[in-house]
Design an enzyme around this catalytic site. Structure first.
Site, PDB file in Angstrom:
ATOM      1  N   ASP A  62      41.863  81.351  56.854  1.00 25.58           N
ATOM      2  CA  ASP A  62      40.823  80.261  56.163  1.00 25.58           C
ATOM      3  C   ASP A  62      39.963  80.958  55.198  1.00 25.58           C
ATOM      4  OD1 ASP A  62      41.918  78.695  58.467  1.00 25.58           O
ATOM      5  OD2 ASP A  62      40.081  78.665  59.643  1.00 25.58           O
ATOM      6  N   HIS A 113      40.763  72.540  54.172  1.00 28.25           N
ATOM      7  CA  HIS A 113      39.775  73.137  55.308  1.00 28.25           C
ATOM      8  C   HIS A 113      38.629  72.269  55.163  1.00 28.25           C
ATOM      9  CE1 HIS A 113      38.612  75.615  58.434  1.00 28.25           C
ATOM     10  NE2 HIS A 113      38.027  76.651  57.810  1.00 28.25           N
ATOM     11  N   HIS A 117      33.046  72.415  54.232  1.00 33.37           N
ATOM     12  CA  HIS A 117      33.129  72.957  55.531  1.00 33.37           C
ATOM     13  C   HIS A 117      32.038  72.638  56.506  1.00 33.37           C
ATOM     14  CE1 HIS A 117      33.197  76.780  58.330  1.00 33.37           C
ATOM     15  NE2 HIS A 117      34.512  76.809  57.829  1.00 33.37           N
ATOM     16  N   TYR A 154      35.113  75.234  61.898  1.00 29.89           N
ATOM     17  CA  TYR A 154      34.777  75.761  63.085  1.00 29.89           C
ATOM     18  C   TYR A 154      35.472  75.404  64.221  1.00 29.89           C
ATOM     19  CZ  TYR A 154      30.575  75.579  60.130  1.00 29.89           C
ATOM     20  OH  TYR A 154      29.851  75.478  59.031  1.00 29.89           O
ATOM     21  N   HIS A 207      40.928  85.247  58.755  1.00 27.92           N
ATOM     22  CA  HIS A 207      40.197  84.926  57.628  1.00 27.92           C
ATOM     23  C   HIS A 207      40.399  85.901  56.265  1.00 27.92           C
ATOM     24  CE1 HIS A 207      38.378  83.448  61.080  1.00 27.92           C
ATOM     25  NE2 HIS A 207      37.761  82.117  60.489  1.00 27.92           N
TER      26      HIS A 207
END
Length: 254
Positions: A62, A113, A117, A154, A207
């Protein structure tokens, strides 16, 4: 002409029968409504891992904020001849378009994504749709490819998030192994966590900006291969055809 006389007792009996009929109709209607609500409120679960007998899994990254380590990660993946999946936030794409090009050029999946965010479950349906569409547009303009993978920021989702994603022609993808690299564990702790939870069809979360991920990545790849697994991008891990997800988020073909 015959006259029918109804006594008070008779009236009471008729009234009782009518009352019973009305109550029965109400109960039946309520029961039907409850069935409809149960169906409409059935939880829709994203894809956490894939039902397969093959020893195959996926690594995913991510990318939402920093970019200092992306090039290093790409070099490590090249060295080990591994292709993965990067889920990019639209605002990250705006800041680092050259990195987006490089990720795609080196043969990795580029997934959505969200655009900002955001906490998707806190947005209206129109706002959710904009998060999908805006990010898809930014990625597609750079990679010249259609975006088919989405990961909620998340890890938050509800039925609307998953449904809108699916209606947009994308797969909503989570993970069944969290490396916890965002908590800065030691590289060996990350390896051990992945080794202990790895299974056929696993999707691993990393990540691009976590402190120890570059050091851990070669060890992770070697540990996965040592167990006889092949690492592929998520687009290759997901089987083609109609599917459903069970209560654990396992993707199963119908």
């Amino acid at each position: 002409m015959k006259v029918i006389t109804i006594t008070k007792k008779g009236l009471l009996c008729i009234f009782s029968c009518l009352l019973i009929g009305v109550l029965t109709a109400i109960v039946a209607t309520t029961s039907a409504t409850q069935v409809v609500q149960t169906v409409s409120n059935e939880r829709i679960i994203p894809i956490y891992y894939v039902d397969t007998k093959d020893k195959v899994c996926s690594i995913s990254f991510d990318a939402a904020w920093g970019n200092e380590q992306t090039e290093t990660l790409l070099d490590i993946l090249d060295e080990h001849e591994v292709k993965t999946t990067f889920f990019l936030v639209g605002e990250w794409v705006d800041k680092y378009p050259e990195s987006v090009k490089e990720i795609a050029k080196r043969g990795h999946d580029v997934g959505n994504h969200s655009d900002t965010h955001a906490h998707m479950t806190q947005l209206s349906l129109d706002e959710q749709k904009k998060e999908y569409d805006n990010c898809n547009k930014k990625i597609s303009e750079i990679t010249k490819k259609e975006v088919t993978l989405f990961r909620p920021p998340y890890g938050e989702y509800d039925n609307n998030v998953v449904s809108i994603c699916n209606d947009s022609g994308m797969y909503c993808v989570q993970w069944n192994i969290d490396s916890l690299d965002w908590k800065d564990p030691s590289p060996q702790d990350m390896v051990t966590r992945i080794e202990n939870n790895l299974c056929e069809g696993s999707i691993i979360l990393l990540h691009n900006g976590a402190k120890n991920t570059p050091e851990a990545l070669p060890l992770i790849i070697e540990a996965i291969k040592a167990q006889g697994y092949k690492i592929v991008p998520i687009s290759e891990l997901l089987p083609q055809g109609e599917y459903y997800t069970d209560h654990e988020g396992k993707m199963i073909l119908k």
